[in-house]
Enzyme design. Sequence first.
Site, short mmCIF file in Angstrom:
data_model
loop_
_atom_site.label_atom_id
_atom_site.label_comp_id
_atom_site.label_asym_id
_atom_site.label_seq_id
_atom_site.Cartn_x
_atom_site.Cartn_y
_atom_site.Cartn_z
N LYS A 15 0.82 -1.21 0.00
CA LYS A 15 0.00 0.00 0.00
C LYS A 15 0.85 1.26 0.00
O LYS A 15 2.03 1.25 0.32
CB LYS A 15 -1.00 -0.03 1.18
CG LYS A 15 -2.17 -0.97 0.85
CD LYS A 15 -3.27 -1.00 1.88
CE LYS A 15 -4.37 -1.96 1.40
NZ LYS A 15 -5.40 -2.19 2.43
N ARG A 65 -3.19 -10.34 4.74
CA ARG A 65 -3.61 -10.34 3.31
C ARG A 65 -2.47 -9.77 2.49
O ARG A 65 -2.15 -8.59 2.62
CB ARG A 65 -4.88 -9.49 3.18
CG ARG A 65 -5.46 -9.43 1.78
CD ARG A 65 -6.69 -8.52 1.74
NE ARG A 65 -7.28 -8.47 0.41
CZ ARG A 65 -6.87 -7.65 -0.55
NH1 ARG A 65 -5.89 -6.81 -0.34
NH2 ARG A 65 -7.45 -7.69 -1.74
C1 PT1 Z 1 -7.89 -4.76 3.08
C2 PT1 Z 1 -8.15 -4.73 1.68
C3 PT1 Z 1 -9.18 -5.61 1.20
N1 PT1 Z 1 -7.49 -3.93 0.81
C4 PT1 Z 1 -9.56 -6.38 3.38
N2 PT1 Z 1 -9.86 -6.41 2.06
C5 PT1 Z 1 -7.82 -3.94 -0.50
N3 PT1 Z 1 -10.25 -7.16 4.23
C6 PT1 Z 1 -8.82 -4.81 -0.97
C7 PT1 Z 1 -3.10 2.12 -0.98
O1 PT1 Z 1 -3.10 2.95 -0.05
O2 PT1 Z 1 -6.96 -3.98 3.62
N4 PT1 Z 1 -8.60 -5.56 3.88
N5 PT1 Z 1 -9.47 -5.62 -0.13
C8 PT1 Z 1 -7.08 -3.04 -1.44
N6 PT1 Z 1 -7.34 -1.66 -1.16
C9 PT1 Z 1 -6.34 -0.70 -1.16
C10 PT1 Z 1 -6.44 0.42 -0.34
C11 PT1 Z 1 -5.21 -0.88 -1.95
C12 PT1 Z 1 -5.40 1.33 -0.28
C13 PT1 Z 1 -4.18 0.04 -1.93
C14 PT1 Z 1 -4.25 1.16 -1.07
O3 PT1 Z 1 -2.18 2.03 -1.80
#
Ligand code: PT1
Length: 318
Positions: free
Chosen positions: A262, A297
């Site tokens: 992230k 994850r």
């Molecule tokens: C998570 C999650 C998810 N993240 C769960 N499911 C994502 N339970 C998708 C960035 O800041 O943390 N928990 N499903 C992906 N979402 C992101 C959010 C991807 C922020 C990247 C960022 O780069």
Amino acid sequence: MSVPHPRARTDLPRPDGALPLAGSAHVWFEPGVGAAPGLSQPRLVLPDLPTDRPLVMGIINVTPDSFSDGGTLRNLDETLRRVRAMVDAGADILDVGGESTRPGAAEVPVADEIARTIPVIAALRAAGITTPVSIDTRKARVAEAALEAGAQIINDVSALTWDPDLARLAAEARVPVCLMHAQGTPQTMQADPRYDDVLAEVYGFLAQRMDVAVAAGIDPARLIVDPGLGFGKTLTHNLTLLQGLSRFHGLGAPILLGASRKRFIGTLSGVEMAADRMPGSLAVALMAAGQGAQILRVHDVGATVQALALWRALTVVA
Ligand code: PT1
């Protein structure tokens, strides 16, 4: 979150009276002021999955931008190869998602989300892969089709706030549900996230969503909680949540953490490309393991499994 609470620890030797944190073989605490009832009890995710070590959830994104060629019929083959590699690398759970929820990502129509994810779940089951699958979706119709195809966990980044039908489906299907905190929706969440007390507010939100889930007929023992790193959080908010992660054990549910690659990892390390953020992601994974997180994850399953193997050997009573 100024209430007293026991510290999650992994140092050795353990003092007399140390208790396992949430059934961990590695993380312990000294009971005393502020210990939530049941803090030492294991948190079961699924009957066949261990409760004494962190589980590794491998991310299977089935979105057009996650393929080498953008989107053709070869996608299914490419995805199945990724799935096999993750299973061989030691993934405990596969998280299949057809709608990106990264900051700025647009909503995907139900039919598209189904067309992306269901063939993958069906194909991996047809190929004899028995690893538990979670469906990363906010939508009941997608979740229903995924469960039908062989998924057995629902991972909802909206914590049952998006689709009014999802809670009932989860209750009827009797599957574990991950409730994740977000402030806002992926479209707008990074515009100007604000909290007075991010730990207290995320904790309170998750407690409230657990109550809503239970009122809808979901067994409390089937709930999983997630503070939602990067979902309406500044760098400081993400760090505060990570540093206080063990507080969330007070909710009595397994903690899932998604930190892998992230933005905040890139910001802190000066790494622009998400694909280059594996080392920083491992650092966060080990820190979360040290606070007793039950599910990590991640994109890089093999690297995470290797890091955890060493962490486990170094934190268990020899
Ligand atoms: C998570 C999650 C998810 N993240 C769960 N499911 C994502 N339970 C998708 C960035 O800041 O943390 N928990 N499903 C992906 N979402 C992101 C959010 C991807 C922020 C990247 C960022 O780069």
